[in-house]
Design a protein around this motif. Sequence first.
Motif, short mmCIF file in Angstrom:
data_model
loop_
_atom_site.label_atom_id
_atom_site.label_comp_id
_atom_site.label_asym_id
_atom_site.label_seq_id
_atom_site.Cartn_x
_atom_site.Cartn_y
_atom_site.Cartn_z
N GLU A 95 0.83 -1.20 0.00
CA GLU A 95 0.00 0.00 0.00
C GLU A 95 0.87 1.26 0.00
O GLU A 95 0.65 2.19 -0.76
CB GLU A 95 -0.92 -0.03 1.24
CG GLU A 95 -1.92 1.08 1.34
CD GLU A 95 -3.15 0.88 0.43
OE1 GLU A 95 -3.35 -0.24 -0.06
OE2 GLU A 95 -3.86 1.88 0.21
N LYS A 99 1.16 3.93 -3.06
CA LYS A 99 0.82 5.35 -2.91
C LYS A 99 1.95 6.23 -3.41
O LYS A 99 1.73 7.24 -4.07
CB LYS A 99 0.51 5.66 -1.43
CG LYS A 99 -0.88 5.16 -1.01
CD LYS A 99 -1.30 5.75 0.32
CE LYS A 99 -0.81 4.92 1.48
NZ LYS A 99 -1.35 5.27 2.78
N ASP A 133 -5.95 -5.01 -8.60
CA ASP A 133 -6.93 -4.07 -8.03
C ASP A 133 -6.24 -2.87 -7.41
O ASP A 133 -6.69 -1.74 -7.53
CB ASP A 133 -7.77 -4.77 -6.94
CG ASP A 133 -8.70 -5.81 -7.53
OD1 ASP A 133 -8.85 -5.84 -8.77
OD2 ASP A 133 -9.27 -6.61 -6.76
N GLN A 134 -5.15 -3.16 -6.72
CA GLN A 134 -4.45 -2.09 -6.03
C GLN A 134 -3.86 -1.05 -6.99
O GLN A 134 -3.95 0.15 -6.74
CB GLN A 134 -3.33 -2.67 -5.19
CG GLN A 134 -2.67 -1.62 -4.33
CD GLN A 134 -2.15 -2.22 -3.06
OE1 GLN A 134 -1.79 -3.37 -3.04
NE2 GLN A 134 -2.12 -1.45 -2.01
N ALA A 136 -5.01 -0.33 -9.90
CA ALA A 136 -6.13 0.45 -10.45
C ALA A 136 -6.66 1.44 -9.40
O ALA A 136 -6.90 2.60 -9.70
CB ALA A 136 -7.24 -0.50 -10.89
N ARG A 137 -6.81 0.97 -8.17
CA ARG A 137 -7.37 1.81 -7.10
C ARG A 137 -6.47 3.00 -6.78
O ARG A 137 -6.92 4.13 -6.65
CB ARG A 137 -7.58 0.96 -5.85
CG ARG A 137 -8.04 1.71 -4.61
CD ARG A 137 -8.46 0.77 -3.49
NE ARG A 137 -7.43 -0.19 -3.10
CZ ARG A 137 -6.43 0.08 -2.26
NH1 ARG A 137 -6.33 1.27 -1.70
NH2 ARG A 137 -5.54 -0.84 -1.96
N LEU A 138 -5.15 2.73 -6.65
CA LEU A 138 -4.23 3.81 -6.27
C LEU A 138 -3.77 4.62 -7.48
O LEU A 138 -3.31 5.75 -7.33
CB LEU A 138 -3.03 3.24 -5.52
CG LEU A 138 -3.32 2.57 -4.17
CD1 LEU A 138 -2.06 1.94 -3.59
CD2 LEU A 138 -3.92 3.58 -3.19
N GLY A 139 -3.87 4.02 -8.66
CA GLY A 139 -3.48 4.76 -9.86
C GLY A 139 -2.00 4.72 -10.19
O GLY A 139 -1.36 5.75 -10.36
#
Length: 278
Positions: A95, A99, A133-134, A136-139
């Motif tokens: 994570e 970020k 997924d991560q 895509a979610r965080l970009g």
Amino acid sequence: AKSSHGSSIRFFDPTLAEIAKHRQRLENDLRRAIRAGQFALFLQPIVDLTQNALVGAEALLRWQHPEHGLVPPDEFIPLAEETGLINDIGLWVLEEAGKQLAVWQQAGLPLYLSVNVSGRQIPDGLPPSLLVDQAARLGFSPASLALEITEGVLLSDFGSAQSWLDAVRSSGFPVYLDDFGTGYSSLSYLKRFAVDRLKVDKSFVRDIGTNLGDRALVAAVTAMARSFHLDVVAEGVEDADHVRLLRHMGCRYAQGYYFSRPVPMESFHEFSARIPEL
Ligand code: C2E
Ligand code: CA
Ligand code: CA
Ligand code: CA
């Protein structure tokens, strides 16, 4: 024989009890560490010797213990693996790295990060779909997040490790084989498992300036990697002589104290500007 056996047990008992108690305390502390915000990621630059440029960094975990201070990963990763806590810790690392990558990509900085993945996390602690997924979610782009695994990963459950590896790579995440050369079957693994890069262990790099055997070994790994179309990252590059020799061998990437020690993620920018001329 019976009495000497008995006395040796009496002699060792308190020590074992103490070790067990210390371990239990450390485990409890480790359980709380994520929630208490005691982990930090440090980044160590990786440079491209052919472009003379900073291209990315390895993320290295640090634990700021409230009483013991900075605990090095070699002292708590094994415990985290034994207890299974490594799965939660690994997700936290991912994570944080994700970020940071998103921030860099927003700013147009073409830097990548690599994170260490323990064998214990594969396959269920770090499902490939979760990585996708991560991103895509965080970009951030999957190509910018490399996963460093060791040969040990592939030793345990052959089939599931292979599926994990295939799924991760076909989703666009590069995989590096870490500590290359320290295992006992490095070459046969390369034949079976497709990876993107090899990281030559620092124990081989350290003495290439003075030890002709080590120098020949690193040169051979570099040449062999080239024939497999793999790039090589040399770890533990500590001086200008290391850089000169590695470049001469055709080793493309380097990482080590010569360029920078691992630094807190927040100060990576200042440090990266101070990398010595190549
Ligand atoms: P590693 O993946 O082989 O990481 C390289 C280690 O070499 C790091 O130690 C780094 O600080 C050190 N190093 C880098 N350049 C030099 C140099 O020029 N000279 C010398 N002597 N050492 C250098 P660190 O940070 O103490 O990490 C130790 C190990 O802990 C790592 O070895 C890795 O196996 C594990 N680790 C660290 N972070 C994580 C993590 O987030 N997850 C997992 N599963 N393991 C981690
Ligand atoms: Ca590593
Ligand atoms: Ca390594
Ligand atoms: Ca290592």
